[in-house]
Scaffold this motif. Sequence first.
Motif, mmCIF file in Angstrom:
data_model
loop_
_atom_site.group_PDB
_atom_site.id
_atom_site.type_symbol
_atom_site.label_atom_id
_atom_site.label_comp_id
_atom_site.label_asym_id
_atom_site.label_seq_id
_atom_site.Cartn_x
_atom_site.Cartn_y
_atom_site.Cartn_z
ATOM 1 N N HIS A 273 0.962 -1.210 -0.063
ATOM 2 C CA HIS A 273 -0.077 0.010 0.100
ATOM 3 C C HIS A 273 0.874 1.188 0.026
ATOM 4 O O HIS A 273 0.588 2.210 -0.676
ATOM 5 C CB HIS A 273 -0.888 -0.011 1.177
ATOM 6 C CG HIS A 273 -2.096 -0.983 1.165
ATOM 7 N ND1 HIS A 273 -3.073 -0.741 0.244
ATOM 8 C CD2 HIS A 273 -2.647 -1.832 2.058
ATOM 9 C CE1 HIS A 273 -4.034 -1.697 0.360
ATOM 10 N NE2 HIS A 273 -3.723 -2.364 1.707
ATOM 11 N N TYR A 276 2.567 2.375 -3.087
ATOM 12 C CA TYR A 276 1.719 3.084 -4.298
ATOM 13 C C TYR A 276 1.660 4.628 -3.678
ATOM 14 O O TYR A 276 2.052 5.352 -4.630
ATOM 15 C CB TYR A 276 0.379 2.281 -4.104
ATOM 16 C CG TYR A 276 -0.559 2.653 -4.856
ATOM 17 C CD1 TYR A 276 -0.720 3.462 -5.840
ATOM 18 C CD2 TYR A 276 -1.960 2.122 -4.730
ATOM 19 C CE1 TYR A 276 -1.473 3.795 -6.839
ATOM 20 C CE2 TYR A 276 -3.230 2.284 -5.699
ATOM 21 C CZ TYR A 276 -2.812 3.329 -6.781
ATOM 22 O OH TYR A 276 -3.870 3.527 -7.674
ATOM 23 N N GLU A 277 1.540 4.825 -2.356
ATOM 24 C CA GLU A 277 1.335 6.242 -2.125
ATOM 25 C C GLU A 277 2.562 6.943 -2.304
ATOM 26 O O GLU A 277 2.705 8.082 -2.377
ATOM 27 C CB GLU A 277 0.616 6.402 -0.524
ATOM 28 C CG GLU A 277 -0.736 5.623 -0.582
ATOM 29 C CD GLU A 277 -1.642 6.415 -0.887
ATOM 30 O OE1 GLU A 277 -1.755 8.072 -0.795
ATOM 31 O OE2 GLU A 277 -2.719 6.128 -1.148
ATOM 32 N N GLY A 292 -4.374 6.401 -3.821
ATOM 33 C CA GLY A 292 -4.756 5.657 -4.893
ATOM 34 C C GLY A 292 -6.254 5.490 -5.534
ATOM 35 O O GLY A 292 -6.983 6.260 -4.938
ATOM 36 N N HIS A 298 -5.813 -0.484 -4.974
ATOM 37 C CA HIS A 298 -4.867 -0.346 -3.676
ATOM 38 C C HIS A 298 -4.480 -1.941 -3.134
ATOM 39 O O HIS A 298 -3.563 -1.838 -2.807
ATOM 40 C CB HIS A 298 -5.558 0.391 -2.526
ATOM 41 C CG HIS A 298 -4.588 1.767 -2.046
ATOM 42 N ND1 HIS A 298 -3.418 1.281 -1.760
ATOM 43 C CD2 HIS A 298 -4.786 3.083 -2.040
ATOM 44 C CE1 HIS A 298 -2.659 2.322 -1.406
ATOM 45 N NE2 HIS A 298 -3.392 3.700 -1.506
ATOM 46 N N GLN A 301 -2.199 -3.802 -4.947
ATOM 47 C CA GLN A 301 -0.570 -3.436 -4.592
ATOM 48 C C GLN A 301 -0.369 -4.213 -3.421
ATOM 49 O O GLN A 301 0.843 -4.948 -3.266
ATOM 50 C CB GLN A 301 -0.517 -2.036 -4.503
ATOM 51 C CG GLN A 301 -0.834 -1.605 -6.286
ATOM 52 C CD GLN A 301 -0.273 -2.353 -7.289
ATOM 53 O OE1 GLN A 301 1.114 -2.582 -7.020
ATOM 54 N NE2 GLN A 301 -0.967 -2.919 -8.237
ATOM 55 N N LYS A 457 9.353 -2.658 -8.330
ATOM 56 C CA LYS A 457 8.973 -1.565 -7.871
ATOM 57 C C LYS A 457 8.833 -0.498 -9.003
ATOM 58 O O LYS A 457 7.782 0.242 -9.032
ATOM 59 C CB LYS A 457 9.680 -1.068 -6.534
ATOM 60 C CG LYS A 457 9.026 0.075 -5.933
ATOM 61 C CD LYS A 457 10.048 1.219 -5.327
ATOM 62 C CE LYS A 457 10.622 2.051 -6.241
ATOM 63 N NZ LYS A 457 11.429 3.084 -5.503
ATOM 64 N N LEU A 460 6.012 -1.065 -11.433
ATOM 65 C CA LEU A 460 4.799 -0.781 -10.900
ATOM 66 C C LEU A 460 4.554 0.947 -10.650
ATOM 67 O O LEU A 460 3.605 1.183 -11.151
ATOM 68 C CB LEU A 460 4.762 -1.477 -9.351
ATOM 69 C CG LEU A 460 4.479 -2.738 -9.471
ATOM 70 C CD1 LEU A 460 4.630 -3.474 -8.096
ATOM 71 C CD2 LEU A 460 3.134 -3.324 -9.922
ATOM 72 N N LYS A 461 5.717 1.366 -10.427
ATOM 73 C CA LYS A 461 5.785 2.772 -10.586
ATOM 74 C C LYS A 461 5.208 3.655 -11.682
ATOM 75 O O LYS A 461 4.327 4.284 -11.790
ATOM 76 C CB LYS A 461 6.885 3.474 -9.929
ATOM 77 C CG LYS A 461 7.081 4.915 -9.994
ATOM 78 C CD LYS A 461 8.379 5.420 -9.408
ATOM 79 C CE LYS A 461 8.484 6.981 -9.568
ATOM 80 N NZ LYS A 461 9.690 7.554 -8.952
ATOM 81 N N ILE A 464 1.494 1.931 -12.831
ATOM 82 C CA ILE A 464 0.435 2.225 -11.886
ATOM 83 C C ILE A 464 0.641 3.344 -10.915
ATOM 84 O O ILE A 464 -0.128 4.098 -10.719
ATOM 85 C CB ILE A 464 0.179 0.580 -11.132
ATOM 86 C CG1 ILE A 464 -0.033 -0.238 -12.156
ATOM 87 C CG2 ILE A 464 -0.828 0.874 -10.066
ATOM 88 C CD1 ILE A 464 -0.034 -1.602 -11.435
ATOM 89 N N TYR A 465 1.601 3.108 -9.997
ATOM 90 C CA TYR A 465 1.746 4.087 -8.859
ATOM 91 C C TYR A 465 1.390 5.520 -9.207
ATOM 92 O O TYR A 465 0.886 6.391 -8.633
ATOM 93 C CB TYR A 465 2.952 3.801 -8.108
ATOM 94 C CG TYR A 465 3.226 2.511 -7.540
ATOM 95 C CD1 TYR A 465 2.007 1.534 -7.375
ATOM 96 C CD2 TYR A 465 4.467 2.045 -7.076
ATOM 97 C CE1 TYR A 465 2.364 0.297 -6.761
ATOM 98 C CE2 TYR A 465 4.688 0.872 -6.431
ATOM 99 C CZ TYR A 465 3.843 0.065 -6.423
ATOM 100 O OH TYR A 465 3.987 -1.240 -5.846
#
Lengths: 504, 504
Positions: A273, A276-277, A292, A298, A301, A457, A460-461, A464-465
Amino acid sequence: MAEENKTALSQFRETIHKIKSYEEALGVLYWDLRTGAPRKGMDTRSEAIGMLSGDMFKLQTSPELGEWLSALEQKGTYENLSEIDQRLVTETRKDYDRSVKIPPKLYQEYVVIAAQTENKWEEAKAENDYESFRPYLDKVISYTSQFIDLWGAKATRYDTLLDQYEPGMTVAELDHVFGGLREKLVPLAAAIAASPHQPDKSFLRQSFDKEAQKSFSLYILEQMGYDFEAGRLDESAHPFATGLNPGDVRITTRYLADDVTSALFGTIHEGGHALYEQNIMPELTGTTLSTGTSMGIHESQSRFWENVIGRSRPFWERYFGELQRRFPGQLDVSVDQFYRGNNTVQPSLIRIEADELTYNLHIIIRYEIEKLIFNSGAKAADLPEIWNDKYKEYLGIVPPTYAEGVLQDVHWSGGAFGYFPSYSLGNMYAAQFADTMERELPGMWSLVGEGNLIPIKEWLKERIYRYGKLRTPSELVSSVTGKPLDPQYLVDYLTKKYTDIYKL
Amino acid sequence: MAEENKTALSQFRETIHKIKSYEEALGVLYWDLRTGAPRKGMDTRSEAIGMLSGDMFKLQTSPELGEWLSALEQKGTYENLSEIDQRLVTETRKDYDRSVKIPPKLYQEYVVIAAQTENKWEEAKAENDYESFRPYLDKVISYTSQFIDLWGAKATRYDTLLDQYEPGMTVAELDHVFGGLREKLVPLAAAIAASPHQPDKSFLRQSFDKEAQKSFSLYILEQMGYDFEAGRLDESAHPFATGLNPGDVRITTRYLADDVTSALFGTIHEGGHALYEQNIMPELTGTTLSTGTSMGIHESQSRFWENVIGRSRPFWERYFGELQRRFPGQLDVSVDQFYRGNNTVQPSLIRIEADELTYNLHIIIRYEIEKLIFNSGAKAADLPEIWNDKYKEYLGIVPPTYAEGVLQDVHWSGGAFGYFPSYSLGNMYAAQFADTMERELPGMWSLVGEGNLIPIKEWLKERIYRYGKLRTPSELVSSVTGKPLDPQYLVDYLTKKYTDIYKL
């Protein structure tokens, strides 16, 4: 853009910034309450929280905000807004319409009822007493029904509730995906139960030093790329993550003395979580888009990191030695034994203790019951029987008590109907994202096996993130995977994983 | 009371409650910043703090508040208010008039300048560079002067600044009490320096385990009657106490590896502040009267506990054994040696490291310089020479660097002129209160010697703590001791104490 619209835009942006600042301040107050605020100060603190929340609500529902929104939505104006401003207008309009439709008095009544019902639930669960809880639950259901009337029913009345947590999600789509899931998972769970190759997990239950657990949790967080200059790890009764701003995303965990992986998997989950933030693009900071995009995304992730990565064989091939070193003499098993011991499947009564597979069946049961309540008029009195019948049908077991059955979760007491599906959506999204990642990031599992988690990571960043709420859940899933949500990815992932573990 | 005045009263009370809630929320945010908030989140957090502070300021200076105050101050209305409401009206009127007299734009400019000056000060101190700091300090002085113009000068211009921190305090009174103090303390310090009986304190400088230091600090706090269900002890670079509400009064400390009493006396000091805030009468909770009545009175409570009690011989007769037990083999000295080692007097350059006696001379120097600035037009360029001359005269030493001289304190950079006297006022009030306590609480020192500190806390609660801001500092001193502030109590206390220790 006309001068008056420029003014509307700047005032709109300023109000959004203020709302976000209130959210941040309230976030710190809630974090503090849950990580060690002294008991005797809580009543007065609640008043301060109530005051700030009230001020924020006034801002969120002010007639001026409505006027600025209308000005910015005008044809000829909206198209000239930046992508971020367009999305801010759309999102704020949605929240605004939702909020102004509920008379403040009705909402205040509801807040009190929900708080009473949560208290009652705690008592009722402790005393296994459904009967005294029933009228409270009926009241919460009735208020929620009134809200649906005020908001307006979508395709079905329950659709209106789903949309709160997973924007755009519908009963039609969930019936489809959950149907597909249930159909495949029930026989898979049965095959697993019948397998003669049941893993041993007894070695996980010993006394494990808390400081060593903590040191390993911190180590894994660092490996995941969690930025400790933009966050911290604390302890709380119920683990959570809270993104105050991208530079301050805190997580908590809870260490169990007799379980070496409970706190660890909890930390990885909250760490997911938090990643993501922490990685939302700076352009969104100070706006309500800097979070998110939905509960389901959320949860995808947290579950991607906890289950797909953290419970994978390559992960433990790399990290089991590190864990063993922290508990000398306590974990004299092979990597394979450890991996299998942490991936057992067993139908059980309690959702939050369920494994990766049967967890989804717990969610489907709750989803079906919520539909019955809001689309077919089921009452609180009907729920225990429905609950038990469904547990019998999907999991083959029947709760001996209400506490282990219909009374186990707090969600309904607080009025969070429509929230449960997010958890399984998270599992499905996670499997679908993982499929794309495997194809786009060659050697992904070798990276995990080498303990090089940063490229994961970063992927994903980038995909998505960074977007925060700039993309809706369905836009995000389509843009990342090229397809709409499809439950088959989760089915394939689970089938492959457990066929190997249980030698099916 | 007329209906319209009843309305004014209830709206006034509601606004006060809101202001207090803002203060509480901001208090949590500041506490968090200083006890471990992640570095990267600070900029965004500062914006949130700025937003809340701005909203609070609007509330504090709103025309409506002015109208309600005027209504409640009317003859025939004011006399019918409760004692608490009367005091709230008086206090709020004072703050209101102060705040509305400063144009918001001017104040915002000043806040920026003060922040820049604090940054510059940090650099300048590190590099021992007064010249680059000088123009910044002149700016802060100039803004402060403008504020005095806007507020209106009292008997002298500097009186206006004093009144901010110690309501009712004047240059006339301070000249009198500080004059009396200086006249007696300078020769006492000289006699001490000339004594052949200098205590040894070398045993205090060893490596002391941090956890053992912490455990002893917690133990002493508990002995003092600090309520851990209404507070908590954390660590921060600069120790502080913060009263969020009487049920949540937090303190921080800083452990030094090579000093066994630094963190302890720091904790007792902050614990004294905290006892004050924890024991304010509940009737004041949620109002702006629920805090200490002035900086000086607050400081009297921290210094009473730290110095009068914590550095007393009976205290160590009771607790030295407890300390020794926590550091086996490290403190093989007698109670007398330990007591005397913790009560050495030595002229020194740095205020915050000064002993109980010479500390007051550091303060008197700053007081005299602040008077020169605001009543005689001294400029930043003049200060180093004035500073050094006064250190030479009162303490017999001259700072070799600016960093150890005029640049040592942050206060002036942030515009806190008029604050320094509070520290010595605290010492004087503490000695005067102690004198009354000795007469009213028979066997007070036997209680300390027995480790029964609760009756002492209870006496302070009944006579001082409970009133919060319901009494002004001078009302409080008179009601507790039967006399106005008199420096002779501190002179007598110090003379008696050091005559014994140094065998004068």
